[in-house]
Structure formats: C-alpha cells, structure tokens
Write a protein that holds these residues in place. Structure first.
Motif, PDB file in Angstrom:
ATOM      1  N   ALA A  13       0.843  -1.208   0.000  1.00  0.00           N
ATOM      2  CA  ALA A  13       0.000   0.000   0.000  1.00  0.00           C
ATOM      3  C   ALA A  13       0.873   1.250   0.000  1.00  0.00           C
ATOM      4  CB  ALA A  13      -0.930  -0.009   1.208  1.00  0.00           C
ATOM      5  N   THR A  14       1.993   1.170   0.706  1.00  0.00           N
ATOM      6  CA  THR A  14       2.919   2.304   0.749  1.00  0.00           C
ATOM      7  C   THR A  14       3.498   2.572  -0.630  1.00  0.00           C
ATOM      8  OG1 THR A  14       3.531   1.681   2.995  1.00  0.00           O
ATOM      9  CG2 THR A  14       4.984   3.233   1.873  1.00  0.00           C
ATOM     10  N   ARG A  15       3.946   1.491  -1.281  1.00  0.00           N
ATOM     11  CA  ARG A  15       4.537   1.659  -2.610  1.00  0.00           C
ATOM     12  C   ARG A  15       3.497   2.151  -3.614  1.00  0.00           C
ATOM     13  NH1 ARG A  15       7.287  -2.388  -0.422  1.00  0.00           N
ATOM     14  NH2 ARG A  15       6.343  -4.218  -1.385  1.00  0.00           N
ATOM     15  N   ALA A  16       2.240   1.802  -3.367  1.00  0.00           N
ATOM     16  CA  ALA A  16       1.165   2.253  -4.260  1.00  0.00           C
ATOM     17  C   ALA A  16       0.685   3.658  -3.873  1.00  0.00           C
ATOM     18  CB  ALA A  16      -0.001   1.268  -4.199  1.00  0.00           C
ATOM     19  N   ARG A  17       1.317   4.243  -2.880  1.00  0.00           N
ATOM     20  CA  ARG A  17       0.960   5.575  -2.377  1.00  0.00           C
ATOM     21  C   ARG A  17      -0.494   5.645  -1.919  1.00  0.00           C
ATOM     22  NH1 ARG A  17       5.230   8.407  -2.878  1.00  0.00           N
ATOM     23  NH2 ARG A  17       6.641   8.425  -4.646  1.00  0.00           N
ATOM     24  N   LYS A  18      -0.906   4.647  -1.186  1.00  0.00           N
ATOM     25  CA  LYS A  18      -2.284   4.581  -0.703  1.00  0.00           C
ATOM     26  C   LYS A  18      -2.372   4.694   0.808  1.00  0.00           C
ATOM     27  CE  LYS A  18      -4.074   3.849  -4.764  1.00  0.00           C
ATOM     28  NZ  LYS A  18      -4.764   4.964  -5.427  1.00  0.00           N
ATOM     29  N   ILE A  19      -1.314   5.219   1.435  1.00  0.00           N
ATOM     30  CA  ILE A  19      -1.381   5.392   2.883  1.00  0.00           C
ATOM     31  C   ILE A  19      -1.027   6.824   3.282  1.00  0.00           C
ATOM     32  CG2 ILE A  19      -0.720   2.973   3.307  1.00  0.00           C
ATOM     33  CD1 ILE A  19       1.936   4.178   4.431  1.00  0.00           C
ATOM     34  N   ILE A  20      -1.538   7.211   4.429  1.00  0.00           N
ATOM     35  CA  ILE A  20      -1.238   8.519   5.012  1.00  0.00           C
ATOM     36  C   ILE A  20      -0.757   8.221   6.434  1.00  0.00           C
ATOM     37  CG2 ILE A  20      -2.218  10.764   5.708  1.00  0.00           C
ATOM     38  CD1 ILE A  20      -2.620  10.375   2.779  1.00  0.00           C
ATOM     39  N   THR A  21       0.308   8.900   6.874  1.00  0.00           N
ATOM     40  CA  THR A  21       0.745   8.694   8.250  1.00  0.00           C
ATOM     41  C   THR A  21       0.851  10.042   8.941  1.00  0.00           C
ATOM     42  OG1 THR A  21       3.103   8.876   7.773  1.00  0.00           O
ATOM     43  CG2 THR A  21       2.136   6.675   7.604  1.00  0.00           C
ATOM     44  N   GLY A  22       0.897   9.998  10.242  1.00  0.00           N
ATOM     45  CA  GLY A  22       0.988  11.239  11.007  1.00  0.00           C
ATOM     46  C   GLY A  22      -0.394  11.621  11.511  1.00  0.00           C
ATOM     47  N   GLU A  71       7.207  -1.398  14.551  1.00  0.00           N
ATOM     48  CA  GLU A  71       6.787  -2.391  13.558  1.00  0.00           C
ATOM     49  C   GLU A  71       6.037  -1.710  12.408  1.00  0.00           C
ATOM     50  OE1 GLU A  71       6.055  -6.338  16.354  1.00  0.00           O
ATOM     51  OE2 GLU A  71       4.464  -4.851  16.205  1.00  0.00           O
ATOM     52  N   LEU A  72       5.141  -0.799  12.760  1.00  0.00           N
ATOM     53  CA  LEU A  72       4.380  -0.092  11.723  1.00  0.00           C
ATOM     54  C   LEU A  72       5.309   0.748  10.858  1.00  0.00           C
ATOM     55  CD1 LEU A  72       1.136   1.100  13.588  1.00  0.00           C
ATOM     56  CD2 LEU A  72       1.418  -0.842  12.046  1.00  0.00           C
ATOM     57  N   GLY A  73       6.225   1.454  11.509  1.00  0.00           N
ATOM     58  CA  GLY A  73       7.177   2.270  10.765  1.00  0.00           C
ATOM     59  C   GLY A  73       8.016   1.417   9.825  1.00  0.00           C
ATOM     60  N   HIS A  74       8.528   0.305  10.352  1.00  0.00           N
ATOM     61  CA  HIS A  74       9.365  -0.594   9.563  1.00  0.00           C
ATOM     62  C   HIS A  74       8.599  -1.136   8.351  1.00  0.00           C
ATOM     63  CE1 HIS A  74      12.547  -3.427   8.703  1.00  0.00           C
ATOM     64  NE2 HIS A  74      11.643  -4.378   8.623  1.00  0.00           N
ATOM     65  N   ALA A  75       7.331  -1.479   8.548  1.00  0.00           N
ATOM     66  CA  ALA A  75       6.517  -2.054   7.473  1.00  0.00           C
ATOM     67  C   ALA A  75       6.374  -1.100   6.293  1.00  0.00           C
ATOM     68  CB  ALA A  75       5.133  -2.431   8.001  1.00  0.00           C
ATOM     69  N   ILE A  76       6.403   0.207   6.567  1.00  0.00           N
ATOM     70  CA  ILE A  76       6.249   1.173   5.478  1.00  0.00           C
ATOM     71  C   ILE A  76       7.568   1.872   5.153  1.00  0.00           C
ATOM     72  CG2 ILE A  76       3.795   1.513   5.962  1.00  0.00           C
ATOM     73  CD1 ILE A  76       4.572   4.203   7.267  1.00  0.00           C
ATOM     74  N   GLY A  77       8.665   1.302   5.669  1.00  0.00           N
ATOM     75  CA  GLY A  77       9.993   1.815   5.330  1.00  0.00           C
ATOM     76  C   GLY A  77      10.287   3.183   5.913  1.00  0.00           C
ATOM     77  N   LYS A  78       9.721   3.475   7.080  1.00  0.00           N
ATOM     78  CA  LYS A  78       9.949   4.771   7.706  1.00  0.00           C
ATOM     79  C   LYS A  78      10.412   4.550   9.147  1.00  0.00           C
ATOM     80  CE  LYS A  78       7.611   7.836   4.816  1.00  0.00           C
ATOM     81  NZ  LYS A  78       7.302   6.965   3.721  1.00  0.00           N
ATOM     82  N   ILE A  86      -5.289   3.972   5.574  1.00  0.00           N
ATOM     83  CA  ILE A  86      -5.274   3.367   4.238  1.00  0.00           C
ATOM     84  C   ILE A  86      -6.345   4.089   3.427  1.00  0.00           C
ATOM     85  CG2 ILE A  86      -5.475   1.209   2.933  1.00  0.00           C
ATOM     86  CD1 ILE A  86      -3.334   1.070   5.154  1.00  0.00           C
ATOM     87  N   THR A  87      -5.969   4.602   2.253  1.00  0.00           N
ATOM     88  CA  THR A  87      -6.920   5.393   1.465  1.00  0.00           C
ATOM     89  C   THR A  87      -7.487   4.617   0.280  1.00  0.00           C
ATOM     90  OG1 THR A  87      -5.091   6.309   0.182  1.00  0.00           O
ATOM     91  CG2 THR A  87      -5.814   7.583   2.101  1.00  0.00           C
ATOM     92  N   ASP A  88      -7.129   3.352   0.169  1.00  0.00           N
ATOM     93  CA  ASP A  88      -7.603   2.547  -0.960  1.00  0.00           C
ATOM     94  C   ASP A  88      -8.540   1.450  -0.448  1.00  0.00           C
ATOM     95  OD1 ASP A  88      -7.102   1.519  -3.887  1.00  0.00           O
ATOM     96  OD2 ASP A  88      -6.869  -0.225  -2.583  1.00  0.00           O
ATOM     97  N   GLN A  89      -9.710   1.341  -1.058  1.00  0.00           N
ATOM     98  CA  GLN A  89     -10.722   0.379  -0.624  1.00  0.00           C
ATOM     99  C   GLN A  89     -10.216  -1.057  -0.706  1.00  0.00           C
ATOM    100  OE1 GLN A  89     -13.852   1.534   0.684  1.00  0.00           O
ATOM    101  NE2 GLN A  89     -13.606  -0.533   1.463  1.00  0.00           N
ATOM    102  N   GLY A  90      -9.505  -1.397  -1.754  1.00  0.00           N
ATOM    103  CA  GLY A  90      -8.997  -2.757  -1.941  1.00  0.00           C
ATOM    104  C   GLY A  90      -8.036  -3.174  -0.832  1.00  0.00           C
ATOM    105  N   PHE A  91      -7.033  -2.314  -0.572  1.00  0.00           N
ATOM    106  CA  PHE A  91      -6.074  -2.601   0.493  1.00  0.00           C
ATOM    107  C   PHE A  91      -6.790  -2.637   1.841  1.00  0.00           C
ATOM    108  CE2 PHE A  91      -2.725  -0.815  -2.433  1.00  0.00           C
ATOM    109  CZ  PHE A  91      -1.974  -1.979  -2.517  1.00  0.00           C
ATOM    110  N   ALA A  92      -7.718  -1.707   2.034  1.00  0.00           N
ATOM    111  CA  ALA A  92      -8.439  -1.617   3.307  1.00  0.00           C
ATOM    112  C   ALA A  92      -9.218  -2.901   3.568  1.00  0.00           C
ATOM    113  CB  ALA A  92      -9.377  -0.416   3.303  1.00  0.00           C
TER     114      ALA A  92
END
Length: 102
Positions: A13-22, A71-78, A86-92
């Motif tokens: 989802a991160t690589r697909a740019r479908k997440i927002i953090t912060g 763990e969450l940070g590591h999963a999204i490479g941050k 998650i901003t994408d219905q499929g991933f969600a």
C-alpha cells in the motif's frame, strides 16, 4: 497470526501511495472521508489514541490497534509511526479481513 502478511500489505500500500501517516494528516483524511481503514500502534500515547478513535467512531471509519510504532514504521519503510490511514478500498478490505482474524 497474520502479522507478516499484514506488514507486507502495508508495504504494498505504501509503494502504491495509498497510505497517510501522522496524526494530523490522518485526522484530516478521516474528516474528508478518504481514510478507509486506520491502524493505530498499540503503544500510541493515550491522548493520540483517544483522538484517533473518537474521529474514527464519529466518521464511521474502521480502525484497529495493531503492532507497535516501530513495527508499523518498519513495514512502510519509515521511522516509528503511530497511526496509518489506508486510502484505498482494496487494500483496506484485505487488511480488514486479516486484522479481524487476529
């Protein structure tokens, strides 16, 4: 447990740019109706957790408490991340079914 699978999907989802953090950005996305699913770290500060949970409840956005900030940070490479939207219905949908099995 599906921890690995959940982290893999977060990575995709991160690589697909479908997440927002912060916290602030996530709250904005929840209010705009763009957040389909919110994942909150188990070690989030109480006031952050309450704020996000209240917003999710008010705007009827599904949320899960899962993993810790590292763990969450590591999963999204941050670095450490406390909240991910998650901003994408499929991933969600996929994440939701895995998180509900946990």
């Amino acid at each position: 447990m599906n921890h690995e699978k959940i982290f893999q999907i977060l990575g995709l989802a991160t690589r697909a740019r479908k997440i927002i953090t912060g916290e602030e950005l996530v709250v904005k996305e929840i209010q705009k109706g763009n957040a389909k699913l919110v994942i909150l770290a188990s070690d989030a500060a109480n006031n952050s957790r309450k704020k996000i949970q209240d917003k999710c409840t008010f705007y009827n956005v599904e949320y899960h408490i899962f993993g810790n900030r590292y763990e969450l940070g590591h999963a999204i490479g941050k670095e450490a991340r406390v909240v991910i939207a998650i901003t994408d219905q499929g991933f969600a949908k996929k994440l939701s079914s895995l998180l509900n099995e946990n």
